[in-house]
Design an enzyme around this catalytic site. Structure first.
Site, PDB file in Angstrom:
ATOM      1  N   GLY A  15       1.959   2.447  10.757  1.00  0.00           N
ATOM      2  CA  GLY A  15       2.918   3.535  10.619  1.00  0.00           C
ATOM      3  C   GLY A  15       3.554   3.981  11.925  1.00  0.00           C
ATOM      4  N   GLU A  42      -5.956  -4.706  10.332  1.00  0.00           N
ATOM      5  CA  GLU A  42      -4.942  -3.692  10.585  1.00  0.00           C
ATOM      6  C   GLU A  42      -5.285  -2.922  11.857  1.00  0.00           C
ATOM      7  OE1 GLU A  42      -2.709  -2.526   6.710  1.00  0.00           O
ATOM      8  OE2 GLU A  42      -4.455  -1.251   6.916  1.00  0.00           O
ATOM      9  N   GLU A  58      -7.200   4.963   7.376  1.00  0.00           N
ATOM     10  CA  GLU A  58      -6.980   6.383   7.067  1.00  0.00           C
ATOM     11  C   GLU A  58      -8.185   6.964   6.317  1.00  0.00           C
ATOM     12  OE1 GLU A  58      -3.102   5.836   5.258  1.00  0.00           O
ATOM     13  OE2 GLU A  58      -2.326   5.295   7.239  1.00  0.00           O
ATOM     14  N   GLY A  97       4.718   1.395   4.769  1.00  0.00           N
ATOM     15  CA  GLY A  97       6.064   1.970   4.649  1.00  0.00           C
ATOM     16  C   GLY A  97       7.087   1.025   4.023  1.00  0.00           C
ATOM     17  N   ASN A 139       0.884  -1.166   0.000  1.00  0.00           N
ATOM     18  CA  ASN A 139       0.000   0.000   0.000  1.00  0.00           C
ATOM     19  C   ASN A 139       0.921   1.215   0.000  1.00  0.00           C
ATOM     20  OD1 ASN A 139      -1.757   2.081   0.497  1.00  0.00           O
ATOM     21  ND2 ASN A 139      -2.316   1.420   2.574  1.00  0.00           N
ATOM     22  N   SER A 160       2.916  -1.928  10.433  1.00  0.00           N
ATOM     23  CA  SER A 160       4.347  -1.981  10.745  1.00  0.00           C
ATOM     24  C   SER A 160       4.989  -3.338  10.467  1.00  0.00           C
ATOM     25  CB  SER A 160       4.614  -1.534  12.194  1.00  0.00           C
ATOM     26  OG  SER A 160       4.210  -0.185  12.373  1.00  0.00           O
ATOM     27  N   HIS A 217      -9.709   1.396   4.342  1.00  0.00           N
ATOM     28  CA  HIS A 217      -8.476   1.588   5.105  1.00  0.00           C
ATOM     29  C   HIS A 217      -8.753   2.553   6.259  1.00  0.00           C
ATOM     30  CE1 HIS A 217      -4.448   2.834   6.216  1.00  0.00           C
ATOM     31  NE2 HIS A 217      -4.026   1.716   5.654  1.00  0.00           N
ATOM     32  N   LYS A 233       0.292   4.204  -0.356  1.00  0.00           N
ATOM     33  CA  LYS A 233      -0.329   5.436   0.166  1.00  0.00           C
ATOM     34  C   LYS A 233      -0.003   6.600  -0.775  1.00  0.00           C
ATOM     35  CE  LYS A 233      -0.294   3.392   4.698  1.00  0.00           C
ATOM     36  NZ  LYS A 233      -0.301   3.573   6.144  1.00  0.00           N
TER      37      LYS A 233
HETATM   38  P1  PGA Z   1       2.460   0.409   7.668  1.00  0.00           P
HETATM   39  O1  PGA Z   1       1.012   0.639   7.003  1.00  0.00           O
HETATM   40  O2  PGA Z   1       2.991  -0.889   7.138  1.00  0.00           O
HETATM   41  O3  PGA Z   1       3.263   1.595   7.247  1.00  0.00           O
HETATM   42  O4  PGA Z   1       2.236   0.364   9.155  1.00  0.00           O
HETATM   43  C1  PGA Z   1       0.154  -0.437   6.748  1.00  0.00           C
HETATM   44  C2  PGA Z   1      -1.119   0.070   6.129  1.00  0.00           C
HETATM   45  O5  PGA Z   1      -1.589   1.148   6.498  1.00  0.00           O
HETATM   46  O6  PGA Z   1      -1.707  -0.595   5.251  1.00  0.00           O
END
Ligand code: PGA
Length: 248
Positions: A170, A164, A94, A231, A9, A209, A92, A11
């Site tokens: 993140g 998640e 976010e 990330g 992802n 993460s 998601h 983002k």
């Molecule tokens: P992250 O994000 O691996 O940076 O924690 C995962 C996601 O939001 O899908």
């Protein structure tokens, strides 16, 4: 055996130049391994051109619940199909928290994706407050029920679920393999009460993460079938190592 799937992802990251370098690194390294990248809309054509004919699939991070029309700024499922997308992330955290997407809207987007033949990656997960108040299972159940209520349990045979925990996204704070496994087992068990076959076949990704250093122990859990990677999906070596860990 159910399918393992790691999806990146990206983002709101990337540029034509950075993407070209990243795709050129991961494509040969993942030859023969099924994995996917979910990229910003403007880069779908680039990713389609770069990955066509490889074992890698691609998709988007959001879509409109509407089929077409006067919806300025929105992108439809048919447009994603035009660019060869297989997957689209829906719900998601976010999108839910920063853009106010309700359970109901997420369910409509899930339906729109499936109606077009895209595979939705449905994200569910609790916030830190919710975990600390002991309502993780209720929150995840509510998020799943919204989709099952609108699309039916059988629709999950053509979807991926990503668990998640919001507090792990993140933040560098991964859920422990045991914490993640417990929620994955809860999700599968809940779906099994409605349809055991669908539950058994459902790919449930963990996200939050995930990195090369913790991927193997997460992927070794019986109900974790891959990952949704933020990330670390922007770093070729990290993403390749995570995909390989899941494929083992
Ligand atoms: P992250 O994000 O691996 O940076 O924690 C995962 C996601 O939001 O899908």
């Amino acid at each position: 055996m159910r399918k393992k799937l790691v999806a990146g992802n990206w983002k709101m990251h990337g540029s034509l130049a950075d993407n070209a370098a990243l795709l050129a690194a991961i494509k040969p390294a993942l030859a023969g391994i099924e994995a996917a990248v979910c990229v910003p809309f403007p880069y779908l054509a680039q990713v389609q051109a770069a990955l066509a004919g490889s074992s890698l699939s691609w998709g988007a991070q959001n879509l409109s619940e509407q089929a077409k029309g006067a919806f300025t700024g929105e992108v439809s499922s048919a447009m994603l199909l035009d660019f060869g997308c297989t997957y689209v992330i829906v719900g998601h955290s976010e999108r839910r928290s920063l853009y106010g997407e309700s359970d109901e809207l997420v369910a409509k987007k899930y339906l729109a994706a499936q109606a077009a033949g895209l595979t939705p990656i449905l994200c569910v997960g609790e916030s830190l407050d919710e975990r600390e108040s002991g309502v993780t299972e209720q929150v995840v159940a509510r998020q799943l029920d919204a989709v099952i209520g609108m699309a039916g349990v059988a629709s999950l045979a053509k979807a991926v679920v990503a668990y998640e925990p919001v507090w792990a996204i993140g933040t560098g704070k991964t859920a422990s393999p045991e914490q993640a496994q417990a929620v994955h087992a809860f999700i599968r068990g809940k779906i099994a009460t409605l349809d055991a076959g669908v539950a058994e076949g459902l790919t449930i990704q963990y996200g939050g993460s995930v990195k090369a250093a913790n991927a193997a122990e997460l992927m070794a859990q019986p109900d974790i079938d891959g990952g949704l990677i933020g990330g670390a999906s922007l770093i070729a070596d990290e993403f390749v190592a995570i995909c390989r860990a899941a494929a083992q």
